[in-house]
Design a protein around this motif. Structure first.
Motif, PDB file in Angstrom:
ATOM      1  N   ARG A 120       7.103  -9.256  -9.791  1.00 42.87           N
ATOM      2  CA  ARG A 120       6.949  -9.747 -11.166  1.00 42.87           C
ATOM      3  C   ARG A 120       8.146 -10.622 -11.545  1.00 42.87           C
ATOM      4  NH1 ARG A 120       5.162  -5.320 -13.116  1.00 42.87           N
ATOM      5  NH2 ARG A 120       7.172  -4.382 -13.530  1.00 42.87           N
ATOM      6  N   SER A 121       9.360 -10.201 -11.157  1.00 44.58           N
ATOM      7  CA  SER A 121      10.559 -10.978 -11.480  1.00 44.58           C
ATOM      8  C   SER A 121      10.579 -12.323 -10.759  1.00 44.58           C
ATOM      9  CB  SER A 121      11.827 -10.186 -11.147  1.00 44.58           C
ATOM     10  OG  SER A 121      12.051 -10.139  -9.750  1.00 44.58           O
ATOM     11  N   LEU A 122       9.914 -12.400  -9.621  1.00 44.54           N
ATOM     12  CA  LEU A 122       9.862 -13.653  -8.851  1.00 44.54           C
ATOM     13  C   LEU A 122       8.624 -14.489  -9.197  1.00 44.54           C
ATOM     14  CD1 LEU A 122      10.959 -12.279  -5.355  1.00 44.54           C
ATOM     15  CD2 LEU A 122      12.325 -13.681  -6.917  1.00 44.54           C
ATOM     16  N   GLY A 123       7.720 -13.918  -9.981  1.00 39.81           N
ATOM     17  CA  GLY A 123       6.506 -14.645 -10.342  1.00 39.81           C
ATOM     18  C   GLY A 123       5.515 -14.750  -9.196  1.00 39.81           C
ATOM     19  N   ILE A 124       5.531 -13.754  -8.310  1.00 41.20           N
ATOM     20  CA  ILE A 124       4.632 -13.741  -7.152  1.00 41.20           C
ATOM     21  C   ILE A 124       3.486 -12.768  -7.442  1.00 41.20           C
ATOM     22  CG2 ILE A 124       4.416 -13.188  -4.697  1.00 41.20           C
ATOM     23  CD1 ILE A 124       7.421 -13.800  -4.436  1.00 41.20           C
ATOM     24  N   PRO A 125       2.244 -13.209  -7.315  1.00 40.56           N
ATOM     25  CA  PRO A 125       1.129 -12.280  -7.523  1.00 40.56           C
ATOM     26  C   PRO A 125       1.120 -11.196  -6.443  1.00 40.56           C
ATOM     27  CG  PRO A 125       0.323 -14.411  -6.754  1.00 40.56           C
ATOM     28  CD  PRO A 125       1.796 -14.553  -6.961  1.00 40.56           C
ATOM     29  N   ALA A 126       0.610 -10.033  -6.809  1.00 46.30           N
ATOM     30  CA  ALA A 126       0.612  -8.912  -5.867  1.00 46.30           C
ATOM     31  C   ALA A 126      -0.621  -8.045  -6.047  1.00 46.30           C
ATOM     32  CB  ALA A 126       1.865  -8.069  -6.056  1.00 46.30           C
ATOM     33  N   THR A 127      -1.015  -7.425  -4.962  1.00 46.14           N
ATOM     34  CA  THR A 127      -2.023  -6.381  -4.970  1.00 46.14           C
ATOM     35  C   THR A 127      -1.321  -5.116  -4.509  1.00 46.14           C
ATOM     36  OG1 THR A 127      -3.786  -7.951  -4.469  1.00 46.14           O
ATOM     37  CG2 THR A 127      -4.222  -5.621  -4.002  1.00 46.14           C
ATOM     38  N   ILE A 128      -1.253  -4.128  -5.385  1.00 47.46           N
ATOM     39  CA  ILE A 128      -0.560  -2.883  -5.069  1.00 47.46           C
ATOM     40  C   ILE A 128      -1.559  -1.755  -5.257  1.00 47.46           C
ATOM     41  CG2 ILE A 128       1.349  -1.346  -5.684  1.00 47.46           C
ATOM     42  CD1 ILE A 128       2.825  -3.901  -6.676  1.00 47.46           C
ATOM     43  N   GLU A 129      -1.797  -1.026  -4.179  1.00 48.98           N
ATOM     44  CA  GLU A 129      -2.773   0.061  -4.217  1.00 48.98           C
ATOM     45  C   GLU A 129      -2.175   1.306  -3.596  1.00 48.98           C
ATOM     46  OE1 GLU A 129      -6.431  -1.193  -2.407  1.00 48.98           O
ATOM     47  OE2 GLU A 129      -6.703  -2.816  -3.852  1.00 48.98           O
ATOM     48  N   LYS A 130      -2.865   2.431  -3.799  1.00 50.03           N
ATOM     49  CA  LYS A 130      -2.443   3.670  -3.145  1.00 50.03           C
ATOM     50  C   LYS A 130      -3.657   4.335  -2.531  1.00 50.03           C
ATOM     51  CE  LYS A 130      -2.500   6.537  -7.296  1.00 50.03           C
ATOM     52  NZ  LYS A 130      -1.722   7.448  -8.111  1.00 50.03           N
ATOM     53  N   ARG A 131      -3.436   4.971  -1.415  1.00 44.74           N
ATOM     54  CA  ARG A 131      -4.500   5.672  -0.693  1.00 44.74           C
ATOM     55  C   ARG A 131      -3.933   6.970  -0.125  1.00 44.74           C
ATOM     56  NH1 ARG A 131      -7.134   0.813   1.204  1.00 44.74           N
ATOM     57  NH2 ARG A 131      -7.957  -0.125  -0.685  1.00 44.74           N
ATOM     58  N   ASP A 132      -4.738   7.984  -0.073  1.00 46.33           N
ATOM     59  CA  ASP A 132      -4.325   9.284   0.441  1.00 46.33           C
ATOM     60  C   ASP A 132      -4.536   9.318   1.958  1.00 46.33           C
ATOM     61  OD1 ASP A 132      -3.835  11.932   1.033  1.00 46.33           O
ATOM     62  OD2 ASP A 132      -4.942  12.705  -0.697  1.00 46.33           O
ATOM     63  N   VAL A 133      -3.529   8.890   2.679  1.00 43.56           N
ATOM     64  CA  VAL A 133      -3.606   8.805   4.144  1.00 43.56           C
ATOM     65  C   VAL A 133      -3.745  10.189   4.766  1.00 43.56           C
ATOM     66  CG1 VAL A 133      -2.345   8.137   6.230  1.00 43.56           C
ATOM     67  CG2 VAL A 133      -2.409   6.599   4.267  1.00 43.56           C
ATOM     68  N   ALA A 134      -3.024  11.176   4.240  1.00 43.22           N
ATOM     69  CA  ALA A 134      -3.085  12.529   4.819  1.00 43.22           C
ATOM     70  C   ALA A 134      -4.500  13.103   4.727  1.00 43.22           C
ATOM     71  CB  ALA A 134      -2.079  13.440   4.121  1.00 43.22           C
ATOM     72  N   ALA A 135      -5.175  12.895   3.611  1.00 41.48           N
ATOM     73  CA  ALA A 135      -6.556  13.390   3.464  1.00 41.48           C
ATOM     74  C   ALA A 135      -7.485  12.654   4.426  1.00 41.48           C
ATOM     75  CB  ALA A 135      -7.033  13.214   2.021  1.00 41.48           C
ATOM     76  N   LEU A 159       0.839  -1.193   0.000  1.00 46.65           N
ATOM     77  CA  LEU A 159       0.000   0.000   0.000  1.00 46.65           C
ATOM     78  C   LEU A 159       0.877   1.247   0.000  1.00 46.65           C
ATOM     79  CD1 LEU A 159      -2.799   1.293   0.128  1.00 46.65           C
ATOM     80  CD2 LEU A 159      -2.649   1.167   2.622  1.00 46.65           C
ATOM     81  N   ASP A 160       0.722   2.057  -1.028  1.00 46.72           N
ATOM     82  CA  ASP A 160       1.389   3.355  -1.109  1.00 46.72           C
ATOM     83  C   ASP A 160       0.509   4.336  -0.346  1.00 46.72           C
ATOM     84  OD1 ASP A 160       2.334   5.874  -1.767  1.00 46.72           O
ATOM     85  OD2 ASP A 160       2.268   5.562  -3.936  1.00 46.72           O
ATOM     86  N   HIS A 161       1.008   4.799   0.795  1.00 48.85           N
ATOM     87  CA  HIS A 161       0.250   5.718   1.640  1.00 48.85           C
ATOM     88  C   HIS A 161       0.282   7.154   1.114  1.00 48.85           C
ATOM     89  CE1 HIS A 161       1.032   2.340   4.385  1.00 48.85           C
ATOM     90  NE2 HIS A 161      -0.095   2.701   4.977  1.00 48.85           N
ATOM     91  N   GLN A 162       1.021   7.399   0.058  1.00 48.06           N
ATOM     92  CA  GLN A 162       1.151   8.709  -0.583  1.00 48.06           C
ATOM     93  C   GLN A 162       1.661   9.782   0.375  1.00 48.06           C
ATOM     94  OE1 GLN A 162      -2.967   8.685  -2.306  1.00 48.06           O
ATOM     95  NE2 GLN A 162      -1.831   9.081  -4.207  1.00 48.06           N
ATOM     96  N   LEU A 163       2.513   9.390   1.291  1.00 45.49           N
ATOM     97  CA  LEU A 163       3.036  10.346   2.268  1.00 45.49           C
ATOM     98  C   LEU A 163       4.405  10.905   1.875  1.00 45.49           C
ATOM     99  CD1 LEU A 163       2.035   8.479   5.544  1.00 45.49           C
ATOM    100  CD2 LEU A 163       0.970  10.539   4.565  1.00 45.49           C
ATOM    101  N   GLN A 176      -6.641  11.283   7.238  1.00 43.05           N
ATOM    102  CA  GLN A 176      -6.294  11.757   8.582  1.00 43.05           C
ATOM    103  C   GLN A 176      -7.023  13.058   8.888  1.00 43.05           C
ATOM    104  OE1 GLN A 176      -2.329  13.306   8.865  1.00 43.05           O
ATOM    105  NE2 GLN A 176      -2.363  13.384  11.097  1.00 43.05           N
ATOM    106  N   LYS A 177      -6.956  13.989   7.959  1.00 38.88           N
ATOM    107  CA  LYS A 177      -7.595  15.298   8.155  1.00 38.88           C
ATOM    108  C   LYS A 177      -9.110  15.162   8.259  1.00 38.88           C
ATOM    109  CE  LYS A 177      -7.608  19.924   6.201  1.00 38.88           C
ATOM    110  NZ  LYS A 177      -7.107  20.795   5.135  1.00 38.88           N
ATOM    111  N   GLU A 178      -9.679  14.357   7.377  1.00 35.57           N
ATOM    112  CA  GLU A 178     -11.132  14.176   7.340  1.00 35.57           C
ATOM    113  C   GLU A 178     -11.674  13.555   8.622  1.00 35.57           C
ATOM    114  OE1 GLU A 178     -14.339  11.454   4.831  1.00 35.57           O
ATOM    115  OE2 GLU A 178     -12.453  12.026   3.875  1.00 35.57           O
ATOM    116  N   HIS A 179     -10.902  12.630   9.224  1.00 38.21           N
ATOM    117  CA  HIS A 179     -11.375  11.907  10.402  1.00 38.21           C
ATOM    118  C   HIS A 179     -10.752  12.364  11.716  1.00 38.21           C
ATOM    119  CE1 HIS A 179     -12.571   9.279   7.074  1.00 38.21           C
ATOM    120  NE2 HIS A 179     -13.574   8.946   7.869  1.00 38.21           N
ATOM    121  N   GLU A 197      -2.793   6.333  13.218  1.00 44.03           N
ATOM    122  CA  GLU A 197      -4.155   5.774  13.231  1.00 44.03           C
ATOM    123  C   GLU A 197      -4.756   5.790  11.825  1.00 44.03           C
ATOM    124  OE1 GLU A 197      -6.099   6.951  17.518  1.00 44.03           O
ATOM    125  OE2 GLU A 197      -5.662   8.585  16.126  1.00 44.03           O
ATOM    126  N   ALA A 198      -4.570   6.893  11.114  1.00 43.78           N
ATOM    127  CA  ALA A 198      -5.101   6.994   9.758  1.00 43.78           C
ATOM    128  C   ALA A 198      -4.471   5.951   8.838  1.00 43.78           C
ATOM    129  CB  ALA A 198      -4.849   8.406   9.204  1.00 43.78           C
TER     130      ALA A 198
END
Length: 120
Positions: free
Chosen positions: A85-100, A64-68, A102-105, A111-112
């Protein structure tokens, strides 16, 4: 492993023994692993990749790319994608705006980041 002092065992045998002793992976199951992409996690990823057949598991990496850290965070995600990819391992890679989030909540950054990491 039996009869050999722990320090004389290879690293992969020590890791295998620890995983089995603590029941950290079930044979025949997919093993999701949160993977930040730092040196320690890269080393462990290579060990787990090597041990998959012996453990009877299939790895799946989650990053998870926290975009920080701007471009650096995005670079980490690209590195993780290329490595798995080079190891042939499946992956889930996502990004989320943690700072936003954090501010919203009105949360601390830690914690965010934890909460954002559990949102599907």
């Amino acid at each position: 492993m039996a009869g050999k002092p722990v320090m004389q065992q290879s690293l992969d045998q020590r890791v295998l023994g620890f995983i089995r002793e603590h029941h950290l992976a079930d044979a025949g199951r997919q093993c999701w692993w949160p993977f930040p992409g730092g040196r320690n996690s890269v080393c462990l990823l290579h060990l787990l990749h090597h041990l998959q057949p012996e453990l009877g598991i299939k790895l799946h990496v989650a990053h998870l790319d926290h975009q920080l850290r701007g471009k650096e965070s995005a670079g980490d995600a690209r590195y993780v994608a290329k490595l798995v990819r080079s190891l042939g391992i499946p992956a889930t890679i996502e990004k989320r705006d943690v700072a936003a989030y954090q501010k919203e909540h009105g949360l601390s950054l830690e914690e965010a980041a934890r909460e954002v990491g559990t949102i599907s």
